[in-house]
Design an enzyme around this catalytic site. Structure first.
Site, PDB file in Angstrom:
ATOM      1  N   CYS A   1       0.853  -1.187   0.000  1.00  0.00           N
ATOM      2  CA  CYS A   1       0.000   0.000   0.000  1.00  0.00           C
ATOM      3  C   CYS A   1       0.887   1.235   0.000  1.00  0.00           C
ATOM      4  CB  CYS A   1      -0.901  -0.025   1.239  1.00  0.00           C
ATOM      5  SG  CYS A   1      -1.843   1.487   1.456  1.00  0.00           S
TER       6      CYS A   1
ATOM      7  N   ASN B   1       2.207  -9.034  -1.013  1.00  0.00           N
ATOM      8  CA  ASN B   1       1.212 -10.010  -0.553  1.00  0.00           C
ATOM      9  C   ASN B   1       1.826 -11.403  -0.491  1.00  0.00           C
ATOM     10  OD1 ASN B   1      -0.543  -7.868  -2.139  1.00  0.00           O
ATOM     11  ND2 ASN B   1      -1.946  -9.004  -0.842  1.00  0.00           N
TER      12      ASN B   1
END
Ligand code: COA
Ligand code: ZN
Length: 318
Positions: A237, A246
């Site tokens: 982010c 991720n």
């Protein structure tokens, strides 16, 4: 019976949003096409956000158009932060959105410039004005915030309560900065499952501290079968400094396959996409399998040699 796992690929949104250089839209489409060819059916393809906040997502409409036209058989998701994003998604014929609220008020402000109340008001308006839209609540910073550290479980429960009361049956717990431990995951899941037994919970883990897959395995033990991952281990982010990618789709598919679950996704297919991304976008992917041999010619599973043939007393999945 093999238990089914639902993997939602988020690379084209979470992964690409964190890449500084603009990725050509045609390359994004090519990557999406290859993900679909690998068997991905749930795919977060882009976000409807301010192009000033995330310039990489400025081509959202073209990406949506391509996916709806080329892959009518899959379910594309679009991340939205407010009423405008949801309206734009619906106007562009999207039926499924992930609506993001951060449990940390500071991160919510930094990420989407909103208080919790403003985010909940927007969610209410979206439910009223777009009743057909399928909304999953993506809860960011559930496991930790880059600005305040631990986030408040009661604040999280209040947000879930609001969603539940307004007919939103799916939430995804996001470890935005990748600091969750397996035990923390078990505990948070237990609290939510006790308070909201019928809510559908998914996990979205980042791997900053190297425990994303372990926490997902803990999720399996709590009955979770819906996971969001990004090919190559892309992701992060822009408003969460220090976050790594991720959990990688290829690593997750490999783990699930080897534990006897079925994600209906081809590992070889995902590895091909990973190689394409390595070649065209980022030579230093973080996923384990993009750097390592898969040993796919072997079967390491010796469970059949165990006396009770059920992996001991460990129970995974629903
Ligand atoms: N999609 C596209 N444009 C949007 C938008 C949306 N969902 N929401 C607002 N905008 C536009 C407005 O039209 C306005 O455009 P203009 O300057 O050309 O008039 C501009 O953005 C500012 O609008 P405003 O409502 O004042 O928004 P803001 O400045 O308070 O920003 C967000 C709020 C949510 C739009 C912005 O913070 C954002 O896009 N954040 C996304 C962050 C993100 O994607 N993080 C990673 C994923 S969790
Ligand atoms: Zn993420």
């Amino acid at each position: 019976m093999t238990k089914l796992i639902q993997i939602t690929e988020v690379g084209p949104r979470d992964g690409f949003q964190n890449i500084q250089d603009p990725i050509p839209t045609t390359l994004k489409m090519n990557i999406i096409d290859n993900l679909v060819a690998a068997g991905i059916k749930h795919l977060e393809i882009t976000s409807m956000v301010s192009p000033k906040a995330i310039p990489q997502m400025a081509d959202a409409r073209e990406v949506i158009k391509h996916v709806l036209h080329t892959h009518p058989q899959i379910t594309p998701y679009v991340l939205v932060p407010n009423v405008k994003g949801a309206q734009l998604a619906a106007d562009n014929h999207i039926t499924h959105v992930n609506y993001v609220i951060s449990v940390s008020p500071l991160h919510n402000q930094a990420n989407i410039n909103r208080t919790h109340q403003q985010s909940l008001d927007d969610l209410y308006s979206i439910r009223q004005n777009l009743p057909e839209l399928d909304i999953t609540l993506s809860l960011a910073t559930v496991f930790g915030c880059p600005f305040i550290g631990a986030t408040d479980v009661n604040v999280m429960l209040d947000i879930i309560k609001f969603a539940d009361e307004h007919g939103i049956g799916k939430i995804t717990l996001c470890d935005t900065i990748g600091v969750a431990t397996p035990l923390q995951t078990l505990r948070i899941l237990r609290v939510i499952q006790q308070a909201f037994p019928s809510i559908d919970v998914g996990l979205h883990m980042h791997n900053t501290h190297g425990m994303a897959l372990a926490s997902m395995a803990a999720g399996l033990q709590s009955g979770i079968t819906r996971f969001e991952t990004a090919v190559g281990g892309l992701g992060g982010c822009p408003f969460a400094p220090g976050a790594a990618g991720n959990a990688a789709t290829e690593d997750a598919v490999n783990m699930f396959n080897r534990m006897g679950f079925d994600s209906a996704i081809s590992l070889e297919g995902v590895l091909r996409v990973s190689a394409l991304i390595k070649e065209t976008i980022d030579p230093n992917l973080l996923s384990s399998l993009s750097r390592a041999r898969t040993y796919s010619e072997f079967n390491f599973d010796s469970a059949h040699a165990m006396p009770d043939n059920d992996h001991g007393s460990i129970k995974y999945g629903k």
